[in-house]
Design an enzyme around this catalytic site. Structure first.
Site, PDB file in Angstrom:
ATOM      1  N   GLU A 127       0.703  -1.219  -0.090  1.00  0.00           N
ATOM      2  CA  GLU A 127      -0.086  -0.188   0.328  1.00  0.00           C
ATOM      3  C   GLU A 127       0.598   1.177   0.006  1.00  0.00           C
ATOM      4  O   GLU A 127       1.757   1.692   0.190  1.00  0.00           O
ATOM      5  CB  GLU A 127      -0.734   0.032   1.353  1.00  0.00           C
ATOM      6  CG  GLU A 127      -2.236  -0.765   0.921  1.00  0.00           C
ATOM      7  CD  GLU A 127      -3.383  -0.837   2.558  1.00  0.00           C
ATOM      8  OE1 GLU A 127      -3.568  -1.196   2.471  1.00  0.00           O
ATOM      9  OE2 GLU A 127      -2.375  -0.571   3.145  1.00  0.00           O
ATOM     10  N   CYS A 140       3.293   8.216   1.777  1.00  0.00           N
ATOM     11  CA  CYS A 140       3.631   7.527   2.824  1.00  0.00           C
ATOM     12  C   CYS A 140       4.051   6.048   1.812  1.00  0.00           C
ATOM     13  O   CYS A 140       3.258   5.252   0.966  1.00  0.00           O
ATOM     14  CB  CYS A 140       2.853   7.254   3.671  1.00  0.00           C
ATOM     15  SG  CYS A 140       2.645   6.061   4.965  1.00  0.00           S
ATOM     16  N   CYS A 147       6.575  -7.510   7.266  1.00  0.00           N
ATOM     17  CA  CYS A 147       7.352  -7.494   8.709  1.00  0.00           C
ATOM     18  C   CYS A 147       8.123  -8.165   8.861  1.00  0.00           C
ATOM     19  O   CYS A 147       7.016  -9.000   9.518  1.00  0.00           O
ATOM     20  CB  CYS A 147       7.199  -5.762   9.197  1.00  0.00           C
ATOM     21  SG  CYS A 147       8.567  -4.921  10.005  1.00  0.00           S
ATOM     22  N   CYS A 151       5.837  -5.867  15.981  1.00  0.00           N
ATOM     23  CA  CYS A 151       5.040  -4.846  17.349  1.00  0.00           C
ATOM     24  C   CYS A 151       3.382  -5.595  17.345  1.00  0.00           C
ATOM     25  O   CYS A 151       3.248  -5.776  16.450  1.00  0.00           O
ATOM     26  CB  CYS A 151       5.364  -3.469  16.594  1.00  0.00           C
ATOM     27  SG  CYS A 151       6.680  -2.710  15.943  1.00  0.00           S
ATOM     28  N   CYS A 154       0.451  -3.283  16.102  1.00  0.00           N
ATOM     29  CA  CYS A 154       0.865  -2.483  14.124  1.00  0.00           C
ATOM     30  C   CYS A 154       0.652  -3.700  13.263  1.00  0.00           C
ATOM     31  O   CYS A 154       0.472  -5.325  13.913  1.00  0.00           O
ATOM     32  CB  CYS A 154       2.049  -2.466  14.317  1.00  0.00           C
ATOM     33  SG  CYS A 154       2.103  -1.953  12.478  1.00  0.00           S
ATOM     34  N   CYS A 379      -4.892   2.884   8.972  1.00  0.00           N
ATOM     35  CA  CYS A 379      -3.784   1.675   9.610  1.00  0.00           C
ATOM     36  C   CYS A 379      -2.585   1.918   9.748  1.00  0.00           C
ATOM     37  O   CYS A 379      -2.450   1.038   8.232  1.00  0.00           O
ATOM     38  CB  CYS A 379      -5.001   0.388   9.153  1.00  0.00           C
ATOM     39  SG  CYS A 379      -5.085  -1.113   9.632  1.00  0.00           S
TER      40      CYS A 379
HETATM   41  N1  SAH Z   1       8.165  -0.434  10.721  1.00  0.00           N
HETATM   42  C1  SAH Z   1       8.457   1.368  10.755  1.00  0.00           C
HETATM   43  C2  SAH Z   1       7.687   2.192   9.567  1.00  0.00           C
HETATM   44  C3  SAH Z   1       6.657   1.788   9.969  1.00  0.00           C
HETATM   45  S1  SAH Z   1       5.436   1.844  10.766  1.00  0.00           S
HETATM   46  C4  SAH Z   1       8.646   1.267  12.343  1.00  0.00           C
HETATM   47  O1  SAH Z   1       8.416   1.189  12.440  1.00  0.00           O
HETATM   48  O2  SAH Z   1       8.884   3.033  12.690  1.00  0.00           O
HETATM   49  C5  SAH Z   1       4.995   3.614  11.128  1.00  0.00           C
HETATM   50  C6  SAH Z   1       4.561   4.659  12.339  1.00  0.00           C
HETATM   51  O3  SAH Z   1       3.044   3.856  12.754  1.00  0.00           O
HETATM   52  C7  SAH Z   1       5.740   3.892  13.526  1.00  0.00           C
HETATM   53  O4  SAH Z   1       5.444   4.774  14.355  1.00  0.00           O
HETATM   54  C8  SAH Z   1       4.457   3.078  13.780  1.00  0.00           C
HETATM   55  O5  SAH Z   1       5.053   2.145  15.387  1.00  0.00           O
HETATM   56  C9  SAH Z   1       3.283   2.776  13.790  1.00  0.00           C
HETATM   57  N2  SAH Z   1       1.853   1.827  13.622  1.00  0.00           N
HETATM   58  C10 SAH Z   1       1.916   1.048  13.741  1.00  0.00           C
HETATM   59  N3  SAH Z   1       0.127   0.106  13.584  1.00  0.00           N
HETATM   60  C11 SAH Z   1       0.023   1.606  14.160  1.00  0.00           C
HETATM   61  C12 SAH Z   1      -1.015   1.602  14.934  1.00  0.00           C
HETATM   62  N4  SAH Z   1      -2.314   0.576  14.186  1.00  0.00           N
HETATM   63  N5  SAH Z   1      -1.301   2.838  15.603  1.00  0.00           N
HETATM   64  C13 SAH Z   1      -0.505   3.804  15.507  1.00  0.00           C
HETATM   65  N6  SAH Z   1       0.093   3.876  14.939  1.00  0.00           N
HETATM   66  C14 SAH Z   1       1.019   2.907  14.175  1.00  0.00           C
HETATM   67 FE1  SF4 Z   2       6.875  -3.217  11.640  1.00  0.00          FE
HETATM   68 FE2  SF4 Z   2       4.795  -2.145  12.220  1.00  0.00          FE
HETATM   69 FE3  SF4 Z   2       6.426  -2.775  13.995  1.00  0.00          FE
HETATM   70 FE4  SF4 Z   2       7.208  -1.201  12.019  1.00  0.00          FE
HETATM   71  S1  SF4 Z   2       5.616  -0.794  13.616  1.00  0.00           S
HETATM   72  S2  SF4 Z   2       8.735  -2.481  12.217  1.00  0.00           S
HETATM   73  S3  SF4 Z   2       6.360  -2.093  10.580  1.00  0.00           S
HETATM   74  S4  SF4 Z   2       5.097  -5.053  13.454  1.00  0.00           S
END
Ligand code: SAH
Ligand code: SF4
Length: 404
Positions: A127, A140, A147, A151, A154, A379
């Site tokens: 996306e 973005c 990934c 996390c 996420c 999302c």
């Molecule tokens: N993997 C990288 C970049 C992609 S995620 C990282 O983790 O930084 C981009 C941002 O979105 C990150 O700060 C991540 O923690 C945040 N993010 C992911 N899932 C989310 C959610 N459900 N609600 C709010 N922020 C989220």
């Molecule tokens: Fe991967 Fe999501 Fe963690 Fe970013 S926030 S490192 S995309 S699992």
């Protein structure tokens, strides 16, 4: 014989010989995303003479990145024969657009399909999201399919299929957005009224686990004769791959965002399991040493607001203490829930208190307003709306938006 007639130099010229070896059908190697030296190498392998390489690479570069061409036909600075030979040998077409959605707030999201590695099986999807705001427009982009990190808040982290995007697939997302926004100079737009003013690597994936391709893609994107976006307008977000942070500053030199999300290792271990490998202290030391960091080039710390998990005023105090001495901005991100997610977003009143505390300590702490909710573009792909308003105003606006 002019230099443009290279393909006719001999009955079986070097390019023709290269063509005989080049895979046909949809498998022609793509030139999109190659850095200039890589592009020259590809053209050398194709059989162009050494003395032409720089010029030909420049002409092709101009066609792809200034004019947005998707085949060689329109590159009329090249002879017809050379254009045809290049077309048979190389691909400069776009990724496949599966769907394109537009939110009521102007946010646009593209679901893109990558080429398949297995014949008959559709390629994986990624996306890309475009978020227009007053005076700027942020794209973005994704760096991986899924990934490998997990996390717990996420959505992308729950997705199993993972492969790194090629540099061409990373750059290709920007080309598609430029097509859709009619941003090519031919479309009547000049560089002063750009629609894509910023790029954030905050889509799917951990960019520092795809370092070389991200580096090459950003070299292409920031090249002054092409898309020409300054590295200061490109932000790479990482969950904290400590050993790669210094290298990112030295070799890429873009802006850095750190997904911090917690102020003690116990909580961060749960939210960002990579913390067990690279704990907060090591992460912040790497930030202090980030090449090029200054008050004008601050690191952004992303902090997702999770109700009852990391959103107390004690957490805010500790955050301020931890970041002392690091030129920093703090981005508070209201948690965006997804089906089955184990957390809730903090109450707005709590986000406001947290934000006010951090603001009073001297940090800009814009709260990201979720965008494109109606098309699920928010999302895990939220974007900061750099609003320098009081949190109470933002709260009222967001509530009004929610009630609308
Ligand atoms: N993997 C990288 C970049 C992609 S995620 C990282 O983790 O930084 C981009 C941002 O979105 C990150 O700060 C991540 O923690 C945040 N993010 C992911 N899932 C989310 C959610 N459900 N609600 C709010 N922020 C989220
Ligand atoms: Fe991967 Fe999501 Fe963690 Fe970013 S926030 S490192 S995309 S699992």
């Amino acid at each position: 014989m002019t230099t443009l007639d290279i393909a006719h130099e001999k009955p079986r010229s070097a390019p023709e010989a290269a063509l005989a070896r080049a895979p046909q059908g949809g498998l022609r190697p793509s030139l999109v995303g190659l850095t200039r030296p890589q592009l020259m190498d590809a053209l050398a392998g194709f059989g162009l003479p050494e003395k032409q390489l720089r010029m030909r690479a420049g002409q092709i570069w101009n066609g792809i990145y200034n004019r947005g061409l998707t085949n060689f036909e329109g590159m009329t600075t090249l002879s017809k024969d050379l254009r045809q030979s290049l077309e048979r040998a190389f691909d400069i077409s776009r990724l496949e657009i599966v769907t394109e959605q537009k939110s009521v707030d102007g946010t646009r999201k593209w679901l893109l399909r990558l080429p398949s590695a297995v014949p008959g099986v559709p390629g994986p999807e990624i996306e890309t999201v475009y978020i227009p705001e007053e005076g700027r427009g942020t794209l973005c982009i994704s760096s991986q399919v899924g990934c490998t990190l997990t996390c717990t808040f996420c959505h992308t982290g729950t997705q199993k299929l993972v492969r790194n995007l090629t540099a061409g697939e990373i750059v290709g997302q920007i080309l598609i957005a430029r097509d859709a926004l009619c941003e090519w100079p031919d479309g009547g737009r000049n560089s002063e009224d750009r629609l894509i003013t910023n790029i954030v690597l905050m889509g799917m994936g951990e960019p520092l686990y795809n370092f070389d391709n991200v580096r090459d893609a950003l070299e292409v994107v920031s090249d002054g004769e092409g898309i020409s976006l300054s590295k200061r307008r490109i932000t790479l977000s990482t969950s904290g791959v400590v050993p790669m942070i210094e290298k990112a500053g030295a070799d890429i030199g873009c802006m850095l965002a750190i997904s911090l999300h917690a102020v003690n290792d116990e909580t961060r271990n749960k939210l960002v399991p990579l913390n067990k490998k690279y704990p907060i202290r090591e992460l912040l030391d790497a930030c202090r040493n980030y090449p090029g960091i200054s008050n004008a080039r601050r690191i952004t710390f992303e902090y997702v607001m999770l109700k009852g998990v990391n959103d107390s005023i004690e957490d805010a105090k500790e955050l301020v203490r931890l970041l002392k001495g690091i030129p920093a901005k703090i981005n508070l991100i209201p948690f965006n829930p997804w089906p089955g997610s184990p957390y809730q977003c903090s109450d707005w009143a709590q986000i406001e208190k947290f934000s006010d505390f951090v603001n009073r300590a001297g940090y800009a702490s814009p709260v990201r307003t979720p965008r494109g909710r109606d098309i699920m573009a928010a999302c895990g792909q939220l974007k900061s709306e750099t609003v320098k308003k009081r949190a109470s105003e933002r709260f009222r606006e967001t509530r009004a938006e929610a009630e609308a």
